[in-house]
Scaffold this active site. Structure first.
Site, PDB file in Angstrom:
ATOM      1  N   ALA A  56      44.208 100.846  36.141  1.00 25.82           N
ATOM      2  CA  ALA A  56      44.651 102.166  36.702  1.00 25.82           C
ATOM      3  C   ALA A  56      46.078 102.281  36.638  1.00 25.82           C
ATOM      4  O   ALA A  56      46.931 103.485  36.264  1.00 25.82           O
ATOM      5  CB  ALA A  56      44.202 102.562  38.275  1.00 25.82           C
ATOM      6  N   TYR A  57      46.799 101.111  36.922  1.00 20.47           N
ATOM      7  CA  TYR A  57      48.129 101.267  36.822  1.00 20.47           C
ATOM      8  C   TYR A  57      48.862 101.483  35.265  1.00 20.47           C
ATOM      9  O   TYR A  57      49.768 102.286  35.111  1.00 20.47           O
ATOM     10  CB  TYR A  57      48.749  99.843  37.462  1.00 20.47           C
ATOM     11  CG  TYR A  57      50.258  99.520  37.236  1.00 20.47           C
ATOM     12  CD1 TYR A  57      51.230 100.398  38.029  1.00 20.47           C
ATOM     13  CD2 TYR A  57      50.765  98.689  36.350  1.00 20.47           C
ATOM     14  CE1 TYR A  57      52.715 100.008  37.870  1.00 20.47           C
ATOM     15  CE2 TYR A  57      52.194  98.753  36.077  1.00 20.47           C
ATOM     16  CZ  TYR A  57      53.163  99.103  36.948  1.00 20.47           C
ATOM     17  OH  TYR A  57      54.211  98.887  36.823  1.00 20.47           O
ATOM     18  N   VAL A  58      48.223 100.667  34.473  1.00 15.17           N
ATOM     19  CA  VAL A  58      48.532 100.855  33.121  1.00 15.17           C
ATOM     20  C   VAL A  58      48.353 102.166  32.653  1.00 15.17           C
ATOM     21  O   VAL A  58      49.199 102.894  31.844  1.00 15.17           O
ATOM     22  CB  VAL A  58      47.820  99.869  32.358  1.00 15.17           C
ATOM     23  CG1 VAL A  58      47.936 100.136  30.663  1.00 15.17           C
ATOM     24  CG2 VAL A  58      48.317  98.294  32.415  1.00 15.17           C
TER      25      VAL A  58
END
Length: 218
Positions: free
Chosen positions: A130-132
């Site tokens: 999700a961060y990427v």
């Protein structure tokens, strides 16, 4: 210039404010909580309140009004909250970009992360994926904007003392970088038109910051 720093109480932002003041600028730290004001004012920043997640685009416009440039360095933090990667890292960036465009603020710097355009290994986990995705998509949105943007993609951030020496460029491999050196590069690229439209990886290295910027921009 007046520099609006979204995520103005973040670890990189707190290192950036004194550098902007030293260069003759006025940093405006956009933060969520009033109690953060004294510490930020001690660093030379003005403070304005903005809840990145709860505020709509119109609120971002009001918060950025009067700024000459924007630095987006906000992040949803290291916790396991997948949703905050979207609401902070992605939507916060999108609202900042839209507000800058509405206000005619041309200069926009964004702190991203190294290798976010590469596939995420299956074993990396939901939070990292999700961060990427958030960083990748916010970078794409900024590149597609009409702004004078620069995107910095640091490697693994560490809290060791800055060295003033970095490796900066399109294909610099993954490595560690002190947050202080990320702040130094942000301050260094701010007023350099040759860095507009550039997206660079940033890790610790052997080249002084100013020279590294010149080499990368050339």
């Amino acid at each position: 210039m007046r520099i609006a720093v979204v995520g103005g109480n973040g670890n990189i932002a707190r290192l950036l404010h004194p550098l902007l003041v030293e260069a003759g600028h006025t940093p405006v730290a956009l933060v969520r909580r009033e109690e953060q004001r004294p510490g930020l004012e001690a660093l030379g920043a003005e403070v304005a309140l903005l809840d990145i997640e709860a505020s709509d685009e119109d609120a971002f416009v009001e918060a950025l009004r009067g700024a000459d440039a924007v630095v987006f360095s906000a992040g949803g933090g290291p916790d396991g909250n997948v949703e905050r990667k979207r609401t902070v890292d992605l939507e916060g960036s999108l609202k900042s970009i839209a507000a800058a465009e509405r206000l005619g603020i041309r200069r926009f710097l964004q702190v991203s992360a190294i290798d976010v355009d590469s596939p995420v290994p299956a074993e990396a986990g939901e939070v990292w994926a999700a961060y990427v995705a958030a960083k990748r998509d916010s970078d794409a949105a900024l590149r597609a904007s009409g702004l004078d943007w620069t995107i910095l993609r640091p490697g693994r951030l560490v809290d060791t003392e800055g060295t003033g020496r970095v490796a900066l460029g399109d294909d610099v491999p993954r490595g560690d970088v002190p947050r202080a050196d990320v702040a130094a590069v942000l301050a260094g690229v701010l007023e350099r038109p040759e860095t507009y439209g550039k997206q660079w990886n940033l890790v610790g290295g052997d080249v002084p910051v100013t020279e590294a910027i010149t080499r990368a921009a050339g």
